[in-house]
Scaffold this motif. Structure first.
Motif, PDB file in Angstrom:
ATOM      1  N   GLN A  44      31.792  48.304  30.300  1.00 47.77           N
ATOM      2  CA  GLN A  44      32.060  47.226  31.246  1.00 47.77           C
ATOM      3  C   GLN A  44      32.622  46.017  30.504  1.00 47.77           C
ATOM      4  O   GLN A  44      32.117  45.635  29.454  1.00 47.77           O
ATOM      5  N   TYR A  96      34.256  44.525  35.332  1.00 51.74           N
ATOM      6  CA  TYR A  96      34.884  45.783  35.741  1.00 51.74           C
ATOM      7  C   TYR A  96      34.426  46.909  34.821  1.00 51.74           C
ATOM      8  O   TYR A  96      34.401  46.747  33.588  1.00 51.74           O
ATOM      9  N   TYR A  97      34.058  48.052  35.399  1.00 52.38           N
ATOM     10  CA  TYR A  97      33.674  49.243  34.644  1.00 52.38           C
ATOM     11  C   TYR A  97      34.928  50.071  34.350  1.00 52.38           C
ATOM     12  O   TYR A  97      35.505  50.679  35.259  1.00 52.38           O
ATOM     13  N   LYS A 110      33.920  49.840  41.118  1.00 55.41           N
ATOM     14  CA  LYS A 110      33.662  49.489  39.719  1.00 55.41           C
ATOM     15  C   LYS A 110      33.798  47.993  39.453  1.00 55.41           C
ATOM     16  O   LYS A 110      33.695  47.555  38.307  1.00 55.41           O
TER      17      LYS A 110
END
Length: 335
Positions: free
Chosen positions: A274, A267-268, A241
């Motif tokens: 996100q 970053y997810y 991610k």
């Protein structure tokens, strides 16, 4: 103005219709239409706020008649802040082979990483200043006219590009001298997992400028004659991610250096949300605009990978007080 824009759209639709009919007649297969619209609201430090169509793009692509290894693409774009109507951005053909392809026409040379990534899929609303300003083709939406060979080596982990383009092109118009632009790029991917990427690369470009202006680097009224050397380095990491990307670009023009870099981490939190942070710096050769440094935070919500809502806030620190810009953008694709 409206009549002119309407006539332009009618001509464009006529060209695309004729092209579609001919391709269908030749091989009983229609080309494919694609497009997207980016609608944006910008708030600039309390001094101005505005809505705009940041980009509206429409393109047609497909296979050449009677040939499976030759493809083509034609793309038009409209931007409400700079354009009065649609105009052609890309027009090129690809001849594919087992270890790469040859591209001929008008397109973005493979010099920097972020310029080769579609603005519809990058996680930031705009490419970094150093990418917009230090790429070649600053007068033609980063596009150049020429030919480029792209080679996939070592099981496609090593990629090599070699390109030759007009070096002193007027817009619109042809090359005004015998001096050409030469570009090469080499990159290597160290990860072998399907969705993971660890890529590093380097690029180099050279041309001899013949009485040209470079308004994004020098003062707009300054005419440049002499050597133009440019090089860049790139790093890209995609792991689960987490996304990390950074580039450094330097332009040595008549023995003066303009340079800059950007780096972002994203970053997810979920498959749909996100967050990201970015820092960028650009130092040109214009005393009134040199030494720009920006810090950015952003939040993206993905309805799908193509349709998304994006928001960011960026600030620049300087001696006259901070400059703050907040933006929100909605993107929708159609096929």
């Amino acid at each position: 103005m409206l009549v002119f824009a309407s006539m332009t759209m009618r001509r464009l639709l006529l060209v695309l219709t004729i092209f579609t009919f001919n391709s269908h007649f030749a091989q009983n297969e229609y080309p494919e239409f694609h497009g997207y619209i980016q609608s944006r609201f910008t708030y600039n430090d309390g001094n101005s706020s505005s809505f705009m169509i940041r980009r509206a793009k429409l393109w047609l692509d497909g296979k050449a008649p009677m040939s499976d290894n030759i493809t083509y693409k034609m793309q038009v774009v409209y931007r409400s802040a700079t354009d009065e109507n649609f105009y052609f951005q890309d027009a090129f053909a690809d001849v594919k082979w087992n270890f790469g392809f040859l591209r001929v026409g008008k397109f973005v040379p493979n010099f920097t990483l972020q310029r080769m990534q579609s603005d519809a899929f990058i996680p930031v609303l705009e490419r970094a200043n150093v990418i917009n300003n230090l790429i070649h083709g600053d007068k033609s939406s980063a596009r150049e006219i020429g030919v480029e060979g792209n080679f996939d080596l070592l099981q496609s982990n090593l990629k090599l590009s070699l390109g030759i383009f007009n070096g002193n092109q007027k817009v619109p118009g042809n090359n005004i001298s015998n001096n050409l632009l030469y570009i090469t790029k080499l990159s290597y991917n160290f990860l072998y997992a399907k969705d993971d990427v660890l890529n590093i690369g380097a690029s180099f470009g050279y041309r001899y400028l013949d009485n040209q202006t470079l308004s994004k680097i020098f003062p707009s009224n300054e005419s440049i004659t002499g050597n133009d050397y440019r090089y860049g380095f790139q790093t890209e990491l995609k792991l689960n991610k987490f996304d990390l990307q950074s580039e450094f670009v330097n332009a040595n023009i008549i023995n003066q250096n303009a340079w800059g870099y950007y780096a972002y981490a994203a970053y997810y939190f979920t498959n749909d949300i996100q967050v990201l942070a970015q820092v960028e710096k650009y130092n040109d050769l214009n005393p009134s605009t040199s030494n720009n440094e920006w810090y950015l935070i952003g939040l993206n919500y993905y309805f799908t990978q193509k349709n998304k809502l994006m928001a960011d806030y960026k600030t620049q620190f300087n001696g006259d007080g901070n400059i703050n810009i907040a933006e929100i953008q909605y993107q929708i694709f159609f096929n």
